[in-house]
Design a protein around this motif. Structure first.
Motif, PDB file in Angstrom:
ATOM      1  N   UNK A 282       0.868  -1.169   0.000  1.00  0.00           N
ATOM      2  CA  UNK A 282       0.000   0.000   0.000  1.00  0.00           C
ATOM      3  C   UNK A 282       0.909   1.223   0.000  1.00  0.00           C
ATOM      4  N   UNK A 283       0.802   2.019  -1.052  1.00  0.00           N
ATOM      5  CA  UNK A 283       1.727   3.119  -1.295  1.00  0.00           C
ATOM      6  C   UNK A 283       0.945   4.414  -1.368  1.00  0.00           C
ATOM      7  N   UNK A 284       1.425   5.450  -0.705  1.00  0.00           N
ATOM      8  CA  UNK A 284       0.690   6.703  -0.571  1.00  0.00           C
ATOM      9  C   UNK A 284       0.761   7.615  -1.789  1.00  0.00           C
ATOM     10  N   UNK A 285       0.459   8.883  -1.569  1.00  0.00           N
ATOM     11  CA  UNK A 285       0.420   9.893  -2.629  1.00  0.00           C
ATOM     12  C   UNK A 285       1.815  10.406  -2.970  1.00  0.00           C
ATOM     13  N   UNK A 286       1.982  10.843  -4.211  1.00  0.00           N
ATOM     14  CA  UNK A 286       3.178  11.576  -4.656  1.00  0.00           C
ATOM     15  C   UNK A 286       4.459  10.780  -4.428  1.00  0.00           C
TER      16      UNK A 286
END
Length: 209
Positions: A143-147
């Motif tokens: 699970x990888x966040x924004x930007x």
């Protein structure tokens, strides 16, 4: 709720659910890639064409359109994916994804990545695939966040969590979570080498509310 928190809870709220969202996603993706919408981009940029087909396939799937309507788009998307060296499933990326070059790119279909991801060739993101119960994917897949910037050859494996505004360096191997925002990761195994975010490495086609 911040995206990183939503992802860690398994919430997948960015799914395209109507025609307006489809157009907004495509605009954000092309903006993050630094290209303009139009026939020239469609015919001369196969990666942009693939992303548009990916979004159309997601729209048809998520809105329950008839299978006969979806099959031609799915066939075209998969055929172009093979030609470019990509292995991608639906609904992996939030809006504003930028796949920088064609070449080998393998992402487990249960992976979820937030807005404005910039990802380079040779990246491999592995997770649970089909080997878990439906609804349990968030326990086993990245699970990888924004930007987030994902450099050439980077590898991300297992139930790891990556925070917003992080940079994953070329050929880094990430096997544990780094939930803090603004980290730069590098090495095998990956470790924190700097703090400060992605900066100009990421074009933010999708604005963050």
């Amino acid at each position: 709720m911040a995206l990183a928190g939503a992802l860690s809870a398994g919430r997948e709220w960015w799914l395209i659910s109507n025609w307006t969202e489809l157009k907004a996603y495509i605009r954000a993706d092309l903006a993050s890639m630094g290209v303009r919408a139009g026939l020239k981009t469609w015919f001369l940029d196969p990666v942009a064409r693939l992303i548009i087909l990916m979004r159309c396939n997601e729209y048809l799937l998520n809105t329950g359109k008839p299978r006969l309507l979806r099959l031609p788009v799915l066939f075209w998307f998969r055929r172009l994916s093979v030609r470019l060296g990509f292995s991608l499933g639906p609904n992996i990326f939030g809006p504003g994804v930028a796949i920088v070059h064609h070449g080998l790119l393998v992402i487990d279909p249960t992976t979820r990545i937030g807005r404005n991801c910039r990802i380079h060739m040779g990246a491999h993101i592995g997770g649970a695939a089909q080997f878990c119960e439906p609804g349990e994917e968030h326990k086993f897949s990245p699970r990888i966040g924004d930007n987030v910037y994902i450099g050439p050859g980077a590898k991300i494996y297992g139930p790891v969590r990556i925070g917003d505004n992080c940079t994953i360096g070329a050929n880094a191997v990430v096997t544990r979570s780094f939930p803090e925002a603004g980290l730069t990761l590098a090495g095998v195994p990956a470790k924190i080498i700097a703090q400060g975010g992605t900066g100009e490495r990421v074009l933010k086609g999708a604005s963050i509310s």
